[in-house]
Write a protein that holds these residues in place. Sequence first.
Motif, PDB file in Angstrom:
ATOM      1  N   THR A 195      13.796  13.552  11.323  1.00  0.00           N
ATOM      2  CA  THR A 195      12.483  13.125  10.875  1.00  0.00           C
ATOM      3  C   THR A 195      11.564  12.916  12.068  1.00  0.00           C
ATOM      4  O   THR A 195      11.968  13.106  13.216  1.00  0.00           O
ATOM      5  N   GLN A 196      10.317  12.543  11.783  1.00  0.00           N
ATOM      6  CA  GLN A 196       9.327  12.458  12.843  1.00  0.00           C
ATOM      7  C   GLN A 196       9.767  11.515  13.951  1.00  0.00           C
ATOM      8  O   GLN A 196      10.427  10.515  13.707  1.00  0.00           O
ATOM      9  N   ALA A 235      -0.576  20.587  15.284  1.00  0.00           N
ATOM     10  CA  ALA A 235       0.602  19.866  15.801  1.00  0.00           C
ATOM     11  C   ALA A 235       1.557  19.388  14.706  1.00  0.00           C
ATOM     12  O   ALA A 235       2.168  18.341  14.837  1.00  0.00           O
ATOM     13  N   GLY A 236       1.690  20.148  13.665  1.00  0.00           N
ATOM     14  CA  GLY A 236       2.754  19.869  12.699  1.00  0.00           C
ATOM     15  C   GLY A 236       2.432  18.881  11.602  1.00  0.00           C
ATOM     16  O   GLY A 236       2.989  18.964  10.526  1.00  0.00           O
ATOM     17  N   ARG A 237       1.564  17.900  11.880  1.00  0.00           N
ATOM     18  CA  ARG A 237       1.265  16.975  10.797  1.00  0.00           C
ATOM     19  C   ARG A 237      -0.120  16.352  10.899  1.00  0.00           C
ATOM     20  O   ARG A 237      -0.418  15.395  10.216  1.00  0.00           O
ATOM     21  N   TYR A 238      -0.940  16.901  11.765  1.00  0.00           N
ATOM     22  CA  TYR A 238      -2.250  16.295  11.982  1.00  0.00           C
ATOM     23  C   TYR A 238      -3.369  17.262  11.624  1.00  0.00           C
ATOM     24  O   TYR A 238      -3.144  18.454  11.414  1.00  0.00           O
ATOM     25  N   GLU A 296      -0.871  10.074   5.407  1.00  0.00           N
ATOM     26  CA  GLU A 296       0.563  10.061   5.124  1.00  0.00           C
ATOM     27  C   GLU A 296       0.834  10.901   3.887  1.00  0.00           C
ATOM     28  O   GLU A 296       0.010  10.978   2.985  1.00  0.00           O
ATOM     29  N   PRO A 337      -0.494   5.698  19.374  1.00  0.00           N
ATOM     30  CA  PRO A 337      -0.074   6.661  18.354  1.00  0.00           C
ATOM     31  C   PRO A 337      -1.265   7.397  17.730  1.00  0.00           C
ATOM     32  O   PRO A 337      -2.357   6.851  17.624  1.00  0.00           O
ATOM     33  N   ILE A 338      -1.026   8.637  17.344  1.00  0.00           N
ATOM     34  CA  ILE A 338      -2.038   9.394  16.605  1.00  0.00           C
ATOM     35  C   ILE A 338      -1.767   9.173  15.123  1.00  0.00           C
ATOM     36  O   ILE A 338      -0.661   9.425  14.630  1.00  0.00           O
ATOM     37  N   HIS A 339      -2.744   8.673  14.426  1.00  0.00           N
ATOM     38  CA  HIS A 339      -2.582   8.385  12.999  1.00  0.00           C
ATOM     39  C   HIS A 339      -3.062   9.566  12.171  1.00  0.00           C
ATOM     40  O   HIS A 339      -3.947  10.308  12.581  1.00  0.00           O
ATOM     41  N   THR A 340      -2.494   9.707  10.993  1.00  0.00           N
ATOM     42  CA  THR A 340      -2.940  10.788  10.112  1.00  0.00           C
ATOM     43  C   THR A 340      -2.676  10.390   8.670  1.00  0.00           C
ATOM     44  O   THR A 340      -2.052   9.361   8.405  1.00  0.00           O
ATOM     45  N   LEU A 365       8.842  22.296  17.004  1.00  0.00           N
ATOM     46  CA  LEU A 365       8.408  21.017  16.454  1.00  0.00           C
ATOM     47  C   LEU A 365       8.473  21.153  14.943  1.00  0.00           C
ATOM     48  O   LEU A 365       7.896  22.081  14.380  1.00  0.00           O
ATOM     49  N   ARG A 368       3.672  16.896  25.513  1.00  0.00           N
ATOM     50  CA  ARG A 368       3.813  16.031  24.337  1.00  0.00           C
ATOM     51  C   ARG A 368       3.707  14.562  24.719  1.00  0.00           C
ATOM     52  O   ARG A 368       3.140  13.764  23.991  1.00  0.00           O
ATOM     53  N   GLN A 415       0.787  -1.231   0.000  1.00  0.00           N
ATOM     54  CA  GLN A 415       0.000   0.000   0.000  1.00  0.00           C
ATOM     55  C   GLN A 415       0.830   1.299   0.000  1.00  0.00           C
ATOM     56  O   GLN A 415       0.501   2.203  -0.757  1.00  0.00           O
ATOM     57  N   ALA A 417       7.984  19.141  11.317  1.00  0.00           N
ATOM     58  CA  ALA A 417       7.537  17.954  10.593  1.00  0.00           C
ATOM     59  C   ALA A 417       8.491  17.666   9.433  1.00  0.00           C
ATOM     60  O   ALA A 417       9.444  18.416   9.196  1.00  0.00           O
ATOM     61  N   SER A 447       3.498   5.899  12.942  1.00  0.00           N
ATOM     62  CA  SER A 447       2.881   7.201  13.239  1.00  0.00           C
ATOM     63  C   SER A 447       3.595   7.840  14.402  1.00  0.00           C
ATOM     64  O   SER A 447       3.452   7.383  15.530  1.00  0.00           O
ATOM     65  N   GLU A 448       4.385   8.847  14.135  1.00  0.00           N
ATOM     66  CA  GLU A 448       5.064   9.534  15.222  1.00  0.00           C
ATOM     67  C   GLU A 448       4.932  11.038  15.046  1.00  0.00           C
ATOM     68  O   GLU A 448       4.785  11.518  13.935  1.00  0.00           O
ATOM     69  N   PRO A 449       4.947  11.783  16.166  1.00  0.00           N
ATOM     70  CA  PRO A 449       4.803  13.234  16.068  1.00  0.00           C
ATOM     71  C   PRO A 449       6.016  13.865  15.381  1.00  0.00           C
ATOM     72  O   PRO A 449       7.043  13.213  15.222  1.00  0.00           O
ATOM     73  N   PRO A 450       5.899  15.147  14.974  1.00  0.00           N
ATOM     74  CA  PRO A 450       7.038  15.814  14.333  1.00  0.00           C
ATOM     75  C   PRO A 450       8.283  15.806  15.215  1.00  0.00           C
ATOM     76  O   PRO A 450       8.190  15.616  16.420  1.00  0.00           O
ATOM     77  N   ALA A 451       9.426  16.039  14.586  1.00  0.00           N
ATOM     78  CA  ALA A 451      10.684  16.098  15.333  1.00  0.00           C
ATOM     79  C   ALA A 451      10.644  17.276  16.293  1.00  0.00           C
ATOM     80  O   ALA A 451      10.123  18.340  15.965  1.00  0.00           O
ATOM     81  N   PHE A 452      11.219  17.082  17.490  1.00  0.00           N
ATOM     82  CA  PHE A 452      11.318  18.195  18.429  1.00  0.00           C
ATOM     83  C   PHE A 452      12.779  18.584  18.594  1.00  0.00           C
ATOM     84  O   PHE A 452      13.633  17.749  18.877  1.00  0.00           O
ATOM     85  N   ILE A 453      13.044  19.857  18.375  1.00  0.00           N
ATOM     86  CA  ILE A 453      14.402  20.369  18.516  1.00  0.00           C
ATOM     87  C   ILE A 453      14.376  21.342  19.681  1.00  0.00           C
ATOM     88  O   ILE A 453      13.693  22.353  19.629  1.00  0.00           O
ATOM     89  N   PHE A 499       1.120  12.319  22.873  1.00  0.00           N
ATOM     90  CA  PHE A 499       1.708  11.312  21.980  1.00  0.00           C
ATOM     91  C   PHE A 499       2.379  10.169  22.750  1.00  0.00           C
ATOM     92  O   PHE A 499       3.576   9.949  22.608  1.00  0.00           O
ATOM     93  N   LYS A 512      -8.012   4.484   5.269  1.00  0.00           N
ATOM     94  CA  LYS A 512      -6.943   3.485   5.372  1.00  0.00           C
ATOM     95  C   LYS A 512      -5.809   3.932   6.299  1.00  0.00           C
ATOM     96  O   LYS A 512      -5.175   3.098   6.928  1.00  0.00           O
ATOM     97  N   ASP A 513      -5.592   5.229   6.419  1.00  0.00           N
ATOM     98  CA  ASP A 513      -4.514   5.696   7.296  1.00  0.00           C
ATOM     99  C   ASP A 513      -4.833   5.449   8.768  1.00  0.00           C
ATOM    100  O   ASP A 513      -3.950   5.529   9.620  1.00  0.00           O
TER     101      ASP A 513
END
Lengths: 402, 372
Positions: free
Chosen positions: A298-299, B32-35, B276, B271-274, B294, B262, A73, B296, A280-286, B266, B72-73
Amino acid sequence: MKKECIAMLLAGGQGSRLYVLTSDVAKPAVPFGGKYRIIDFPLSNCTNSNIDTVGVLTQYKPLELNSYIGSGQPWDLDRLDGGVHILPPYMQEGERGSWYKGTANAIYQNIGFVDMYDPDYVVILSGDHIYKMNYAKMVEAHKEAEAACTISVLEVPWDEASRFGIMAVDKEDNIVEFQEKPKEPKSNLASMGIYVFSWKKLREYLVADEADASSSNDFGKNIIPKMLGAGEKMIAYRFDGYWKDVGTLESLWDANMDMLSRGDLDLLESSWPIYARLPSEPPAFISKTALVEHSVVTQGCEISGTVKNSVLSHGARIEEGAEVSYSVLMPGVTVKRGSVVRYAILGENCQVEAGATVGENPENCDPEKWGVTVLGPGTAIGAGEVVAPNSMLNRDHKEVSR
Amino acid sequence: MKGLHGIIFSYEKHNDLRELTANRTPSSVPFAGRYRIIDFILSSMVNAGITDVGVVMGGSYQSLLDHLGSGKDWDLSRKHGGLRLLPPFASEGTRGGSGGFRGKMEALAGVRSYLEGIRQSHVVLADSDLIINIPLQDVYQAHLASGADITAVCTSNVDSDCDVTFFRLDNEGRVGEVLFPLRDRTGCHRALEIYVLSKQLLLDLVDECMSHDQTSFRGAVLQAKASSLHIHSYVWDGYAAQIRSLKEYYTRSLELLDPAIRREVFPAARPIHTKERNDASTYLDPTGACCNSLVADGCTIEGTVENSILFRGVSVARGAEVKNCILMQDVTVSRDAVLHHVIADKNVEVADARTLMGHENYPMVIAKDSKV
């Protein structure tokens, strides 16, 4: 149903020159570039080239690779008709059947699979190259020339030509001679290990090759020379983008660094995306204390230390006061407070405890003894421990020689 | 079939998200950057083992449709059950053909035939403007254990500038009074608009409200039946944010820079899915500096980024300065531009050397696709 063109991806190799990195997984499943595994490149190239049927030939430690590919997929290869198929060796009637004896034998054993799609052309790919390439163009060139076989080639510097399989060509780029690692190369066109065959022709040669007990059933050693000898029309297809065989630790490290410099291999360039299956992971934290330079993150990364010239994969944790430079960190690596990681490849889920030192800059080291330091997946380095440059440790913390 | 069925309300309601909801429902506002906001409650449902989820839609739901796709995600693309999108559907006897529902009961009446087909014994109803990561299986177990008719999730944190519902609980945790709006909130709990009840009770309530021309879940069910039904509380004092105003959106977003928060939003186990997007990794150039942010995937950072949230595909050019900002997908900040307290929606382009300043209390919002 009939397909004009399908791809067969050779993914069964052990990748023994990657040593500890392939102790648990097949080479195509080795992580690359922070978000990918090596096999994402040929698979994504197929998708982007509108090839919707791909057979993946597996043999060595296939579990992780199989689950990674899954339904296909992420690469848009979950199709009602076609899609991605995992093809391990299998038993046949009368207790026949065997392991794949060589690259050509792997395809021979799956003639039945290819015949299901009755393709005009078959693209043969390998699972250990990093590159972006439009196979459709190569198939087009193959059709136009009405060739039996088209081999993708790359111009390499003349002084390096003796390390490759070299294709000598005439003015029309017809292949006239194939030299495997020649002392005196007749051209500087190196084979990239990517072939397009007219299926009918290849089928004949595979059957004949199987009948020949002296053959090692390999494309480079047997099929290509035999076709040349028989006067089949074989052409070289010149490729001028980025291509790298990442079959050795050094070349894997180099390719990661090439990606950082974003020259020929620019993964952020979006016209030819490389797809991957990702958690599924949150964005990178710096964090406030972090310093990140000329690196990719990366995430799932949490960075509080210093990161320079490095490739970080998801879930990397670099604590405050830790320093990572010129290194490749595979998913899930933790580098704790005050540790230093230089010129190293850290396999998945390595743990470097506080105050440890892994690897060294080449300028601070005897050039004879220097090399990239490698930690196998799951290796734990204790607090204050020192891992010398050019050494390699496995999960059990044992030194592995190269 | 035992178990929980999820229903998410995602039609437009009164809210104050300004330009962010000009072309989308609050549930599909990026966060939150990607959701998108809906990912949080939807993932909470999936992580609790819920296999069937209906999303009641209304208003400008195009961006939500695009986001959810086949489901599907979230692993909800199934032969049986899975994600069911329920766009407004005008039929005789129900209002809300355009999705401008007056209340949850009206929205549910509009999908009554869907409710009848639910395979599970119980239903969890939830709003889609909630940022939460809650183990709903625990709420379901508590519902079964208490023997209540309805279980209402609430928090003892009563801070909110927006229109929200409050509960007064008795000593056993039963909901005594349902209040809205409320100034003096001492001793009250704030409703998080997550309710668990049986499928049969839900159908009965929908029918009763329809025949009495009642539309509001709060008014016609919670308030009117607080004594005749056993409505029990489930107090959730983990992280929860109801995103109903721009200020709430801004502060709740930047709050995620706190590692402790966070970890609550998280946790590794849930996990929080979104959806892709297949970006490459983010590249940080030596000319840039990025801290307390943060970031992405797919970003290129050559300038300074501080206390900010960068969505996928953002680029910040050399010399640019981004502080206390939220930059959504594919925003481009050109050389030497300065942005403080800015929320830039998708695809915004900020040209060379522009200066854009909002304030902590009033962040500047730049609408989708704008060129500054």
